[in-house]
Design an enzyme around this catalytic site. Sequence first.
Site, PDB file in Angstrom:
ATOM      1  N   GLU A  26       0.848  -1.186   0.000  1.00 56.40           N
ATOM      2  CA  GLU A  26       0.000   0.000   0.000  1.00 56.40           C
ATOM      3  C   GLU A  26       0.885   1.238   0.000  1.00 56.40           C
ATOM      4  O   GLU A  26       2.001   1.219   0.529  1.00 56.40           O
ATOM      5  CB  GLU A  26      -0.900  -0.003   1.244  1.00 56.40           C
ATOM      6  CG  GLU A  26      -1.834   1.191   1.345  1.00 56.40           C
ATOM      7  CD  GLU A  26      -2.829   1.057   2.493  1.00 56.40           C
ATOM      8  OE1 GLU A  26      -3.631   1.990   2.695  1.00 56.40           O
ATOM      9  OE2 GLU A  26      -2.815   0.014   3.181  1.00 56.40           O
ATOM     10  N   ASN A  71      -6.542   1.371   2.882  1.00 58.48           N
ATOM     11  CA  ASN A  71      -7.252   2.619   3.106  1.00 58.48           C
ATOM     12  C   ASN A  71      -6.864   3.688   2.098  1.00 58.48           C
ATOM     13  O   ASN A  71      -7.677   4.552   1.747  1.00 58.48           O
ATOM     14  CB  ASN A  71      -6.970   3.131   4.525  1.00 58.48           C
ATOM     15  CG  ASN A  71      -7.577   2.235   5.587  1.00 58.48           C
ATOM     16  OD1 ASN A  71      -8.307   1.288   5.296  1.00 58.48           O
ATOM     17  ND2 ASN A  71      -7.263   2.532   6.839  1.00 58.48           N
ATOM     18  N   ASN A 171     -12.197  -1.033  -0.659  1.00 59.51           N
ATOM     19  CA  ASN A 171     -11.499  -1.553   0.514  1.00 59.51           C
ATOM     20  C   ASN A 171     -12.247  -1.177   1.784  1.00 59.51           C
ATOM     21  O   ASN A 171     -12.570   0.000   1.997  1.00 59.51           O
ATOM     22  CB  ASN A 171     -10.082  -0.972   0.580  1.00 59.51           C
ATOM     23  CG  ASN A 171      -9.363  -1.356   1.864  1.00 59.51           C
ATOM     24  OD1 ASN A 171      -8.903  -2.476   2.016  1.00 59.51           O
ATOM     25  ND2 ASN A 171      -9.276  -0.427   2.809  1.00 59.51           N
ATOM     26  N   GLU A 172     -12.551  -2.170   2.603  1.00 62.11           N
ATOM     27  CA  GLU A 172     -13.123  -1.966   3.942  1.00 62.11           C
ATOM     28  C   GLU A 172     -14.234  -0.914   3.953  1.00 62.11           C
ATOM     29  O   GLU A 172     -14.262  -0.025   4.811  1.00 62.11           O
ATOM     30  CB  GLU A 172     -12.015  -1.589   4.937  1.00 62.11           C
ATOM     31  CG  GLU A 172     -11.043  -2.717   5.200  1.00 62.11           C
ATOM     32  CD  GLU A 172     -10.020  -2.394   6.288  1.00 62.11           C
ATOM     33  OE1 GLU A 172      -9.997  -1.244   6.781  1.00 62.11           O
ATOM     34  OE2 GLU A 172      -9.240  -3.297   6.643  1.00 62.11           O
ATOM     35  N   TYR A 243      -6.403  -8.675  12.051  1.00 61.10           N
ATOM     36  CA  TYR A 243      -5.072  -8.474  12.607  1.00 61.10           C
ATOM     37  C   TYR A 243      -5.033  -9.024  14.029  1.00 61.10           C
ATOM     38  O   TYR A 243      -6.047  -9.061  14.724  1.00 61.10           O
ATOM     39  CB  TYR A 243      -4.699  -6.987  12.582  1.00 61.10           C
ATOM     40  CG  TYR A 243      -4.515  -6.455  11.180  1.00 61.10           C
ATOM     41  CD1 TYR A 243      -3.318  -6.655  10.498  1.00 61.10           C
ATOM     42  CD2 TYR A 243      -5.540  -5.776  10.528  1.00 61.10           C
ATOM     43  CE1 TYR A 243      -3.141  -6.185   9.203  1.00 61.10           C
ATOM     44  CE2 TYR A 243      -5.371  -5.302   9.235  1.00 61.10           C
ATOM     45  CZ  TYR A 243      -4.171  -5.501   8.574  1.00 61.10           C
ATOM     46  OH  TYR A 243      -4.004  -5.042   7.294  1.00 61.10           O
ATOM     47  N   GLU A 291      -6.155  -9.184   3.857  1.00 64.10           N
ATOM     48  CA  GLU A 291      -5.319  -8.485   4.838  1.00 64.10           C
ATOM     49  C   GLU A 291      -5.272  -9.322   6.105  1.00 64.10           C
ATOM     50  O   GLU A 291      -6.310  -9.592   6.706  1.00 64.10           O
ATOM     51  CB  GLU A 291      -5.849  -7.079   5.161  1.00 64.10           C
ATOM     52  CG  GLU A 291      -5.589  -6.046   4.094  1.00 64.10           C
ATOM     53  CD  GLU A 291      -5.927  -4.640   4.562  1.00 64.10           C
ATOM     54  OE1 GLU A 291      -5.710  -4.321   5.761  1.00 64.10           O
ATOM     55  OE2 GLU A 291      -6.414  -3.854   3.729  1.00 64.10           O
ATOM     56  N   GLN A 351       1.870  -6.046   5.662  1.00 63.32           N
ATOM     57  CA  GLN A 351       2.164  -5.828   4.247  1.00 63.32           C
ATOM     58  C   GLN A 351       3.486  -6.498   3.901  1.00 63.32           C
ATOM     59  O   GLN A 351       3.930  -7.354   4.662  1.00 63.32           O
ATOM     60  CB  GLN A 351       2.159  -4.346   3.947  1.00 63.32           C
ATOM     61  CG  GLN A 351       0.768  -3.730   4.107  1.00 63.32           C
ATOM     62  CD  GLN A 351       0.673  -2.298   3.623  1.00 63.32           C
ATOM     63  OE1 GLN A 351       1.481  -1.787   2.877  1.00 63.32           O
ATOM     64  NE2 GLN A 351      -0.372  -1.624   4.103  1.00 63.32           N
TER      65      GLN A 351
END
Length: 501
Positions: A26, A71, A171-172, A243, A291, A351
């Site tokens: 990202e 993001n 994304n999200e 996460y 992710e 990442q």
Amino acid sequence: MKARVTANAAYAVADIDKRLYGSFLEHLGRAVYTGIYEPGHPQADAEGMRKDVIELVRALDTPICRYPGGNFVSAYNWEDGIGPKENRPRRLDLAWRTTEPNLVGIHEFADWAEKAGTEMMLAVNLGSRGLDEARAFVEYVNHPGGSYWSDLRARNGRTQPWNCRLWCLGNEMDGPWQVGHKLASEYGHLANETAKALRGLDPTVELVVCGSSHSNMPTYPQWEATVLEATYEQVDYISLHMYFENYEKNTAEYLALPAKLDRYIGTVAGIIDYVKAKTRSKRDVKISFDEWNVWYHQRQRDAERMRAWDWPEAPRLLEDIYNFEDVLQVGCIINTFIRRSDIVRIACIAQLVNVIAPIMTDPGGGAWRQTIYWPFMLASRHGRGTALQLAVEVPTYDAAAADKVPWLDIAGVHNSNAGTLTFFAINRHGSETIEADVALERFAAKSIEHTIIRHDDLEACNTKDAPDTVSPVKGNGAALSSKGMTLKLPPHSYSMVRVTL
């Protein structure tokens, strides 16, 4: 501690999609600038890409890399990253409160991906933008020529299309922190209409719709049901993120979190089945877990720093330094994906470089492997083939995340082409060795080798001055037996056992 494991060639979960070992870059912190791209560096190639980083990425053998966010993508204009670099605008990135110079865009990333031996997984902006910009991006990347955007690509130096197959629809979008956050009904409608347009342009694309950002979201799991009902006939995957944190410094509780991950996957798999039945569809939608990683070492501190700074360019941000304990966690996470490989077909470690990453760099200096590089590399290189349904008998413990968490976390993969059977085993116990008898049914074992990662200090890290503090070594805890093999797995250890058939 005693354990019994049975592996039978007739009992398989699924053939593992190689994209289970995907990665993510990202425009965030130093992931791109002074991560993969650093003109003037002694290891930079003619395009400014760091060859030392490329070598480390190639060794991981990661088949896909998701880009450019994250993001970041929810307020990103992809057109800013094309054309002469001196003409590209500098933009303020709202996601991470930084300045984006746009020196790396689709052309540079695509060239880097080819050098690194990985394929692109691209994301379109459905936050601040929408269908038309997404359609233009796909046309620019995939259309052969003879249209406005494909001809512009040619004028910018790339005649042939890149033919990117895998596209994320935002994304999200369930997250209030996201630029352009939407309700599930709003996002579902937009994603469906965008998917229809992209399929009209290129019927071969695979499309990923946004699921929940994590399983603690207040809209989970209704979000998945609403979005899938709106998009089921147009998408191929639903995206999940998670996460893993250990703020309390409790290793047993920390290593139990993959049970929560497994429950998350199982719940969404059930919703997929429900929507498939409700819509009377013949299509199968799978999960893209695009992710995942350990993320807590710098998270709270950097959130405070970010709120205070004044739009820096490529700052040090979210550069978690991983320890040996995180090796055990990453091993358990990947094992969960292997055991769920019938529904989880794609997964991306988040990442790849510098930002919560297995690879670290110094600007103008060296690059090195973090501790978590090793379990990811071993699984990526040796976890290809058919995931086996193992029968495991081992003592368990109760944790906040789940009851009856097995002290032994193990996954098995049969690669018939290579003639190998590979087991990835983590001993979660801090003081007891696990002695496991492993029955190999319908397998004829010829030889065995053991690779182990272990350190007496759970906080041990790899640094630029001591890059091999935590790394794999040859073990002596595996032996063939009359019924299969025996394993001796030391306390708090990660093992890979490979049997030649």
